[in-house]
Design a protein around this motif. Structure first.
Motif, PDB file in Angstrom:
ATOM      1  N   ILE A   1      -2.570   3.835  -5.185  1.00  0.00           N
ATOM      2  CA  ILE A   1      -2.468   2.233  -4.985  1.00  0.00           C
ATOM      3  C   ILE A   1      -2.383   1.366  -6.269  1.00  0.00           C
ATOM      4  N   ASP A   2      -3.639   2.244  -7.930  1.00  0.00           N
ATOM      5  CA  ASP A   2      -2.667   1.464  -8.713  1.00  0.00           C
ATOM      6  C   ASP A   2      -1.567   1.764  -9.047  1.00  0.00           C
ATOM      7  N   THR A   3      -0.796   2.566  -9.204  1.00  0.00           N
ATOM      8  CA  THR A   3       0.555   3.042 -10.011  1.00  0.00           C
ATOM      9  C   THR A   3       1.466   2.094  -8.570  1.00  0.00           C
ATOM     10  N   LEU A   4       1.430   1.852  -7.991  1.00  0.00           N
ATOM     11  CA  LEU A   4       2.514   1.475  -6.782  1.00  0.00           C
ATOM     12  C   LEU A   4       1.900  -0.087  -7.267  1.00  0.00           C
ATOM     13  N   ARG A   5       1.132  -1.270  -7.533  1.00  0.00           N
ATOM     14  CA  ARG A   5       0.534  -2.209  -8.133  1.00  0.00           C
ATOM     15  C   ARG A   5       1.200  -2.965  -9.083  1.00  0.00           C
ATOM     16  N   SER A   6       0.672  -1.804 -10.171  1.00  0.00           N
ATOM     17  CA  SER A   6       1.407  -2.015 -11.776  1.00  0.00           C
ATOM     18  C   SER A   6       2.964  -1.961 -12.040  1.00  0.00           C
ATOM     19  N   GLN A   7       3.180  -0.404 -11.375  1.00  0.00           N
ATOM     20  CA  GLN A   7       4.957  -0.706 -11.841  1.00  0.00           C
ATOM     21  C   GLN A   7       6.224  -0.770 -10.280  1.00  0.00           C
ATOM     22  N   ARG A   8       5.249  -0.878  -9.562  1.00  0.00           N
ATOM     23  CA  ARG A   8       6.524  -1.534  -8.304  1.00  0.00           C
ATOM     24  C   ARG A   8       7.491  -1.087  -8.245  1.00  0.00           C
ATOM     25  N   PRO A   9       7.330   0.274  -7.515  1.00  0.00           N
ATOM     26  CA  PRO A   9       8.716   1.616  -8.075  1.00  0.00           C
ATOM     27  C   PRO A   9       9.671   0.711  -7.294  1.00  0.00           C
ATOM     28  N   ALA A  10      11.105   1.398  -7.530  1.00  0.00           N
ATOM     29  CA  ALA A  10      11.464   0.874  -5.506  1.00  0.00           C
ATOM     30  C   ALA A  10      11.699   1.756  -5.026  1.00  0.00           C
ATOM     31  N   LEU A  11      10.886   2.958  -5.113  1.00  0.00           N
ATOM     32  CA  LEU A  11      11.055   4.701  -3.599  1.00  0.00           C
ATOM     33  C   LEU A  11       9.322   4.948  -3.824  1.00  0.00           C
ATOM     34  N   ALA A  12       9.175   5.570  -3.247  1.00  0.00           N
ATOM     35  CA  ALA A  12       8.116   7.045  -3.184  1.00  0.00           C
ATOM     36  C   ALA A  12       8.231   7.804  -2.873  1.00  0.00           C
ATOM     37  N   TYR A  13       8.567   9.034  -3.104  1.00  0.00           N
ATOM     38  CA  TYR A  13       9.027  10.888  -2.004  1.00  0.00           C
ATOM     39  C   TYR A  13       6.985  10.442  -1.760  1.00  0.00           C
ATOM     40  N   LEU A  14       7.286  10.678  -1.081  1.00  0.00           N
ATOM     41  CA  LEU A  14       5.995  11.414  -0.784  1.00  0.00           C
ATOM     42  C   LEU A  14       5.562  12.780   0.935  1.00  0.00           C
ATOM     43  N   ILE A  15       5.446  13.688   0.991  1.00  0.00           N
ATOM     44  CA  ILE A  15       4.752  14.176   1.809  1.00  0.00           C
ATOM     45  C   ILE A  15       3.741  14.978   2.052  1.00  0.00           C
ATOM     46  N   ALA A  16       3.737  13.808   3.170  1.00  0.00           N
ATOM     47  CA  ALA A  16       2.476  13.143   3.306  1.00  0.00           C
ATOM     48  C   ALA A  16       1.245  14.435   3.978  1.00  0.00           C
ATOM     49  N   ASP A  17       2.387  15.904   5.734  1.00  0.00           N
ATOM     50  CA  ASP A  17       1.730  16.392   5.989  1.00  0.00           C
ATOM     51  C   ASP A  17       2.286  17.535   5.562  1.00  0.00           C
ATOM     52  N   PHE A  18       0.405  18.279   5.657  1.00  0.00           N
ATOM     53  CA  PHE A  18       1.010  20.208   4.427  1.00  0.00           C
ATOM     54  C   PHE A  18       1.624  19.829   4.029  1.00  0.00           C
ATOM     55  N   HIS A  19       1.010  18.917   2.449  1.00  0.00           N
ATOM     56  CA  HIS A  19       2.179  19.314   1.245  1.00  0.00           C
ATOM     57  C   HIS A  19       2.477  19.811   0.867  1.00  0.00           C
ATOM     58  N   ASN A  20       4.162  20.253   0.444  1.00  0.00           N
ATOM     59  CA  ASN A  20       4.772  21.025   0.153  1.00  0.00           C
ATOM     60  C   ASN A  20       4.428  20.567  -2.108  1.00  0.00           C
ATOM     61  N   PRO A  21       3.505  21.448  -2.382  1.00  0.00           N
ATOM     62  CA  PRO A  21       2.838  23.195  -2.257  1.00  0.00           C
ATOM     63  C   PRO A  21       1.463  22.738  -2.357  1.00  0.00           C
ATOM     64  N   THR A  22       0.473  21.706  -1.834  1.00  0.00           N
ATOM     65  CA  THR A  22      -0.831  22.446  -2.151  1.00  0.00           C
ATOM     66  C   THR A  22      -1.949  22.833  -0.436  1.00  0.00           C
ATOM     67  N   GLY A  23      -0.348  21.716   0.532  1.00  0.00           N
ATOM     68  CA  GLY A  23      -1.201  21.952   2.073  1.00  0.00           C
ATOM     69  C   GLY A  23      -1.905  20.694   2.135  1.00  0.00           C
ATOM     70  N   ALA A  24      -2.317  19.570   1.147  1.00  0.00           N
ATOM     71  CA  ALA A  24      -2.779  18.814   1.732  1.00  0.00           C
ATOM     72  C   ALA A  24      -2.543  18.003   3.359  1.00  0.00           C
ATOM     73  N   THR A  25      -3.381  16.893   3.645  1.00  0.00           N
ATOM     74  CA  THR A  25      -2.365  16.363   4.537  1.00  0.00           C
ATOM     75  C   THR A  25      -3.443  14.877   4.553  1.00  0.00           C
ATOM     76  N   MET A  26      -2.248  14.159   4.067  1.00  0.00           N
ATOM     77  CA  MET A  26      -3.287  12.507   4.436  1.00  0.00           C
ATOM     78  C   MET A  26      -4.180  11.747   5.432  1.00  0.00           C
ATOM     79  N   PRO A  27      -4.654  11.737   5.386  1.00  0.00           N
ATOM     80  CA  PRO A  27      -6.088  10.719   5.873  1.00  0.00           C
ATOM     81  C   PRO A  27      -5.097   9.464   6.617  1.00  0.00           C
ATOM     82  N   GLU A  28      -5.380   9.273   7.556  1.00  0.00           N
ATOM     83  CA  GLU A  28      -5.063   8.416   8.297  1.00  0.00           C
ATOM     84  C   GLU A  28      -5.371   6.062   8.138  1.00  0.00           C
ATOM     85  N   LEU A  29      -6.440   6.627   7.672  1.00  0.00           N
ATOM     86  CA  LEU A  29      -6.941   4.798   7.295  1.00  0.00           C
ATOM     87  C   LEU A  29      -6.134   5.077   5.506  1.00  0.00           C
TER      88      LEU A  29
END
Length: 481
Positions: free
Chosen positions: A235-263
């Motif tokens: 969140i801090d990176t989004l707010r401070s850097q205001r990137p044009a886009l963000a590329y994310l793998i929120a489900d079974f992240h490749n390669p860590t396997g993590a899943t981002m919680p709904e909240l």
């Protein structure tokens, strides 16, 4: 100012002779694409100052690279990265038992042949048409949209653009929405080819960390995972850097396997809306569940996001079918940009995908069975051959992101290649060459192949820790899938 090579070296530490170890690391940076052929390397004096080593050490490393064909040196032109013309053994040409762990993808579904035969009848009805399909066949878009709706995100066929795989989908998105010179937020680690695509379109990468779950972490219930995203940093990176886009793998992240919680998804979507950041969420692994214990809705259910999907990971990598799920105005921009790339996805492959999607439950059950067996084989292989290395919790996805306990991933990758095992080093998954203490081990191969591969990896591990240097004359150049 740090050189590009110095940045890519990241957490490099000598594992034997300093010059030889440095030459090995630079060679690996070249072979996995982080340093390009023909790229000018820093001068001996500059790199020595940057790394805190003697100039003689850097000179010796460059000499070793040149003697093996991985560098050229000309008076007045400096040292440039190169490839030996006769000594690269590519995995697709290796018929001598090479196991390619750069590939994390299940084999073809049992019903693939039958689906192809049925698809020929569908194709016959299209032979009187021009054959171009810029947005995809209506029947396929209907089925993809219905799948999103069933997963909790109401979607119409008009919101779907069919592509030739997820990487092609990302290419189309970047053609329509990329902004050269702007920042793009990416996870660290992340999918290497996505980062390459962002760099190629002129984006400056901003990494945000994702960590694997601890081996003894309890299964998630949707309220948060052990490991995963550093929400504050994100969140801090989004707010401070205001990137044009963000590329994310929120489900079974490749390669860590993590899943981002709904909240966390909801909060991220809200912040991205305020910063004007376009969220591009790769969902190619979203349905590769083994025993996660909960099922999140697609990311766009929480706020604006472009979603990327694919049949490759659940059906077969050779079936080049992917898609983009976007809002109406975004779809118009995507379709306007696409003709500069191609004029549509092959119709036969779309017809095959229609047949497979009509039996999606069986397809996912078969993938779950394969992944479960593969996970067990990796865990058994680590216990038998690398007992010092713990198996992380892997509730689904494509691979285990294994903590080696020290910065040995590149050296281990080199040693593994000597034993006929192609294993991408951890830094290949990082924007800036760090993460050398991690290795991605796929859980997608047949158990007997995995058992063989883990035995080879164990041999490389023992040789490395016994002080044996890898044979660097048989390195392979390969992609990461």
């Amino acid at each position: 100012m740090a050189s590009r090579l110095g940045t890519q070296l990241g957490e490099w530490h000598a594992t034997g002779g300093v010059a030889a170890s440095l030459a090995d690391r630079i060679r690996m940076l070249l072979l996995d694409g982080r340093i390009t052929v023909g790229e000018r390397l820093p001068s001996e004096r500059a790199l020595a100052a940057e790394l805190g080593r003697s100039r003689a050490t850097i000179a010796r490393a460059y000499e070793l690279l040149e003697s093996r064909g991985y560098a050229t040196r000309e008076h007045g032109s400096g040292t440039r990265a190169a490839l030996p013309t006769q000594r690269i053994q590519r995995p697709e040409a290796a018929g001598d038992g090479v196991i390619d762990f750069t590939i994390a993808s299940v084999g073809s579904a049992p019903g693939m042949h039958a689906a192809t035969v049925r698809a020929l009848d569908r194709l016959a009805g299209l032979l009187g048409t021009p054959g171009y399909s810029l947005d995809g066949l209506p029947q396929l878009r209907e089925r993809i949209a219905a799948r999103y709706t069933a997963r909790g995100l109401p979607t119409s066929p008009e919101q779907i653009v069919v592509t030739s795989g997820a990487m092609h989908a990302l290419t189309v998105v970047l053609a329509a929405f990329g902004e050269r010179g702007r920042a793009a937020l990416v996870e660290q680690p992340s999918f290497p080819h996505a980062m390459d695509a962002l760099r190629r379109t002129g984006h400056r990468l901003l990494p945000t960390p994702v960590t694997p779950a601890a081996p003894d972490a309890a299964p998630s219930t949707g309220g948060g995972d052990a490991g995963g995203w550093d929400a504050a940093h994100l969140i801090d990176t989004l707010r401070s850097q205001r990137p044009a886009l963000a590329y994310l793998i929120a489900d079974f992240h490749n390669p860590t396997g993590a899943t981002m919680p709904e909240l966390e998804r909801a909060r991220l979507a809200a912040v991205a809306r305020t910063t004007g950041t376009l969220l591009v969420v790769d969902e190619t692994c979203a349905e590769l569940d083994i025993d996660r214990g909960w099922t999140p809705r697609p990311f766009a259910a929480h706020g604006p996001a472009i979603l990327l999907g694919s049949m490759s990971k659940i059906a077969w990598g050779g079936l080049r079918i992917g898609w983009i799920r976007a809002e109406g105005a975004q779809v118009a921009r995507l379709l306007a940009a696409r003709p500069s790339i191609d004029l549509g996805t092959p119709l036969l492959e779309q017809c095959i995908a229609i047949e497979l999607l009509d039996d999606m439950d069986a397809l996912l059950a078969r993938a779950r069975e394969r992944l479960s067996a593969g996970r067990a084989a990796v865990a058994a292989g680590l216990a038998a051959h690398l007992p010092q290395v713990a198996m992380p919790r892997v509730p689904g996805g494509l691979a285990a992101w294994v903590d080696l306990g020290g910065p040995w991933s590149t050296a281990l990758s080199l040693a593994a290649r000597d034993r006929g095992l192609l294993l991408p080093p951890g830094p290949r998954f990082a924007p800036s060459g760090v993460l050398d203490r991690f290795a991605r081990i796929p859980i997608t191969w047949e158990p007997e192949v995995t058992a063989d591969a883990m035995a080879r990896l164990g041999g490389a591990w023992r040789a490395l820790h016994a002080g044996e240097l890898p044979d660097t004359t048989r390195l392979a150049a390969s992609a990461v899938v």
